[in-house]
Design a protein around this motif. Structure first.
Motif, PDB file in Angstrom:
ATOM      1  N   LYS A   1       0.577  -0.876  -0.419  1.00 35.61           N
ATOM      2  CA  LYS A   1       0.102   0.288   0.225  1.00 35.61           C
ATOM      3  C   LYS A   1       0.579   1.586  -0.158  1.00 35.61           C
ATOM      4  N   TYR A   2       1.809   1.003   1.054  1.00 36.62           N
ATOM      5  CA  TYR A   2       2.897   2.304   0.935  1.00 36.62           C
ATOM      6  C   TYR A   2       3.815   2.186  -0.330  1.00 36.62           C
ATOM      7  N   ARG A   3       3.973   1.865  -0.743  1.00 36.47           N
ATOM      8  CA  ARG A   3       5.003   1.427  -2.286  1.00 36.47           C
ATOM      9  C   ARG A   3       3.696   2.243  -3.370  1.00 36.47           C
ATOM     10  N   GLY A   4       2.227   1.570  -3.076  1.00 35.83           N
ATOM     11  CA  GLY A   4       1.613   2.587  -4.458  1.00 35.83           C
ATOM     12  C   GLY A   4       1.325   3.487  -4.075  1.00 35.83           C
ATOM     13  N   LYS A   5       1.228   4.241  -3.118  1.00 42.63           N
ATOM     14  CA  LYS A   5       1.130   5.925  -2.978  1.00 42.63           C
ATOM     15  C   LYS A   5       2.120   6.471  -3.136  1.00 42.63           C
ATOM     16  N   VAL A   6       3.817   6.248  -2.939  1.00 41.87           N
ATOM     17  CA  VAL A   6       4.686   6.983  -3.666  1.00 41.87           C
ATOM     18  C   VAL A   6       4.724   6.457  -5.273  1.00 41.87           C
ATOM     19  N   LEU A   7       4.645   5.733  -5.652  1.00 42.97           N
ATOM     20  CA  LEU A   7       4.553   5.399  -7.096  1.00 42.97           C
ATOM     21  C   LEU A   7       3.676   6.645  -7.603  1.00 42.97           C
ATOM     22  N   GLU A   8       2.059   6.385  -6.881  1.00 45.49           N
ATOM     23  CA  GLU A   8       1.407   7.208  -7.751  1.00 45.49           C
ATOM     24  C   GLU A   8       1.903   9.085  -7.679  1.00 45.49           C
ATOM     25  N   TYR A   9       1.900   9.294  -5.807  1.00 44.34           N
ATOM     26  CA  TYR A   9       2.527  10.674  -6.373  1.00 44.34           C
ATOM     27  C   TYR A   9       3.719  11.191  -7.003  1.00 44.34           C
ATOM     28  N   ALA A  10       4.984  10.388  -7.033  1.00 41.73           N
ATOM     29  CA  ALA A  10       5.751  10.251  -7.817  1.00 41.73           C
ATOM     30  C   ALA A  10       5.361  10.567  -9.251  1.00 41.73           C
ATOM     31  N   ASN A  11       4.450   9.314 -10.007  1.00 44.76           N
ATOM     32  CA  ASN A  11       4.038   9.543 -11.454  1.00 44.76           C
ATOM     33  C   ASN A  11       2.994  11.015 -11.066  1.00 44.76           C
ATOM     34  N   LYS A  12       2.159  11.021 -10.544  1.00 46.08           N
ATOM     35  CA  LYS A  12       1.396  12.401 -10.836  1.00 46.08           C
ATOM     36  C   LYS A  12       2.251  13.830 -10.287  1.00 46.08           C
ATOM     37  N   HIS A  13       2.759  13.002  -9.903  1.00 46.35           N
ATOM     38  CA  HIS A  13       3.735  15.099  -9.439  1.00 46.35           C
ATOM     39  C   HIS A  13       4.807  15.032 -10.324  1.00 46.35           C
ATOM     40  N   GLY A  14       5.654  14.329 -10.345  1.00 47.64           N
ATOM     41  CA  GLY A  14       7.131  14.368 -10.997  1.00 47.64           C
ATOM     42  C   GLY A  14       8.178  14.190  -9.812  1.00 47.64           C
ATOM     43  N   ALA A  15       7.762  13.753  -8.898  1.00 46.87           N
ATOM     44  CA  ALA A  15       8.368  13.571  -7.323  1.00 46.87           C
ATOM     45  C   ALA A  15       9.764  12.716  -7.913  1.00 46.87           C
ATOM     46  N   ASN A  16      10.653  12.805  -7.331  1.00 47.98           N
ATOM     47  CA  ASN A  16      12.360  11.958  -6.800  1.00 47.98           C
ATOM     48  C   ASN A  16      11.469  10.952  -6.210  1.00 47.98           C
ATOM     49  N   ILE A  17      12.637   9.964  -6.537  1.00 47.47           N
ATOM     50  CA  ILE A  17      12.480   8.804  -5.776  1.00 47.47           C
ATOM     51  C   ILE A  17      13.422   7.908  -5.408  1.00 47.47           C
ATOM     52  N   ALA A  18      14.021   8.483  -3.558  1.00 54.10           N
ATOM     53  CA  ALA A  18      14.951   8.043  -2.722  1.00 54.10           C
ATOM     54  C   ALA A  18      14.443   6.163  -3.061  1.00 54.10           C
ATOM     55  N   VAL A  19      15.879   5.471  -3.701  1.00 51.90           N
ATOM     56  CA  VAL A  19      15.744   3.778  -3.465  1.00 51.90           C
ATOM     57  C   VAL A  19      17.193   3.472  -2.882  1.00 51.90           C
ATOM     58  N   VAL A  20      16.933   2.521  -1.590  1.00 50.22           N
ATOM     59  CA  VAL A  20      18.105   1.785  -1.751  1.00 50.22           C
ATOM     60  C   VAL A  20      18.085   0.436  -1.841  1.00 50.22           C
ATOM     61  N   PHE A  21      19.559   0.382  -2.397  1.00 44.27           N
ATOM     62  CA  PHE A  21      19.702  -0.673  -3.211  1.00 44.27           C
ATOM     63  C   PHE A  21      21.043  -1.490  -2.756  1.00 44.27           C
ATOM     64  N   ARG A  22      20.694  -3.307  -2.679  1.00 48.23           N
ATOM     65  CA  ARG A  22      21.638  -3.694  -1.585  1.00 48.23           C
ATOM     66  C   ARG A  22      23.397  -3.659  -1.207  1.00 48.23           C
ATOM     67  N   ASP A  23      23.761  -3.521  -2.649  1.00 45.03           N
ATOM     68  CA  ASP A  23      24.988  -2.707  -2.633  1.00 45.03           C
ATOM     69  C   ASP A  23      25.554  -1.735  -3.543  1.00 45.03           C
ATOM     70  N   LYS A  24      26.447  -1.159  -4.253  1.00 46.09           N
ATOM     71  CA  LYS A  24      27.094  -0.384  -4.921  1.00 46.09           C
ATOM     72  C   LYS A  24      26.935  -1.336  -6.607  1.00 46.09           C
ATOM     73  N   ASN A  25      27.268  -2.685  -6.935  1.00 44.87           N
ATOM     74  CA  ASN A  25      27.069  -3.443  -7.811  1.00 44.87           C
ATOM     75  C   ASN A  25      25.687  -3.624  -8.406  1.00 44.87           C
ATOM     76  N   SER A  26      25.104  -3.731  -7.546  1.00 41.82           N
ATOM     77  CA  SER A  26      23.626  -4.136  -7.965  1.00 41.82           C
ATOM     78  C   SER A  26      22.680  -2.316  -8.195  1.00 41.82           C
ATOM     79  N   ILE A  27      23.469  -1.590  -8.180  1.00 48.03           N
ATOM     80  CA  ILE A  27      22.643  -0.050  -8.696  1.00 48.03           C
ATOM     81  C   ILE A  27      22.301  -0.176 -10.426  1.00 48.03           C
ATOM     82  N   PRO A  28      20.640  -0.107 -10.582  1.00 52.35           N
ATOM     83  CA  PRO A  28      20.805  -0.315 -11.722  1.00 52.35           C
ATOM     84  C   PRO A  28      20.489   0.995 -13.060  1.00 52.35           C
ATOM     85  N   ASP A  29      21.261   0.672 -14.353  1.00 47.19           N
ATOM     86  CA  ASP A  29      20.831   2.195 -14.944  1.00 47.19           C
ATOM     87  C   ASP A  29      19.811   3.329 -14.599  1.00 47.19           C
ATOM     88  N   THR A  30      18.089   1.840 -14.999  1.00 42.49           N
ATOM     89  CA  THR A  30      16.818   2.260 -14.809  1.00 42.49           C
ATOM     90  C   THR A  30      16.477   1.806 -13.890  1.00 42.49           C
TER      91      THR A  30
END
Length: 92
Positions: free
Chosen positions: A21-50
């Protein structure tokens, strides 16, 4: 969530897969208003380009989030106890 922020106000949302539910609300707001999203990835090597159909930028480079381009994912990598997180907060 309010959307009439002052012109000098910057908002970066925090992403988590721990609660659908939280995930959905974050994505809904970000997509509607162009907000950036901070994401914590497991390690530096797991960070994707998109991620979430957005360009990924290095959020550990600095703390100047207000200088980030709009509609991006701000990648952070897990540190400390977060390295062992299995709740869904850290994305593998």
């Amino acid at each position: 969530m309010a959307t009439n922020w002052p012109s000098n106000y910057h908002l970066t949302l925090s992403y988590s897969e721990a609660n659908e539910k939280y995930r959905g609300k974050v994505l809904e707001y970000a997509n509607k208003h162009g907000a950036n999203i901070a994401v914590v990835f497991r390690d530096k090597n797991s960070i994707p380009d998109t991620f979430l159909d957005r360009q990924v930028i290095d959020g550990d480079r600095d703390d100047l989030r207000f200088l980030d381009p709009k509609n991006v994912v701000v990648a952070l990598y897990a540190k400390g106890k977060a390295k062992k997180d299995t709740s869904g907060f850290v994305v593998s």
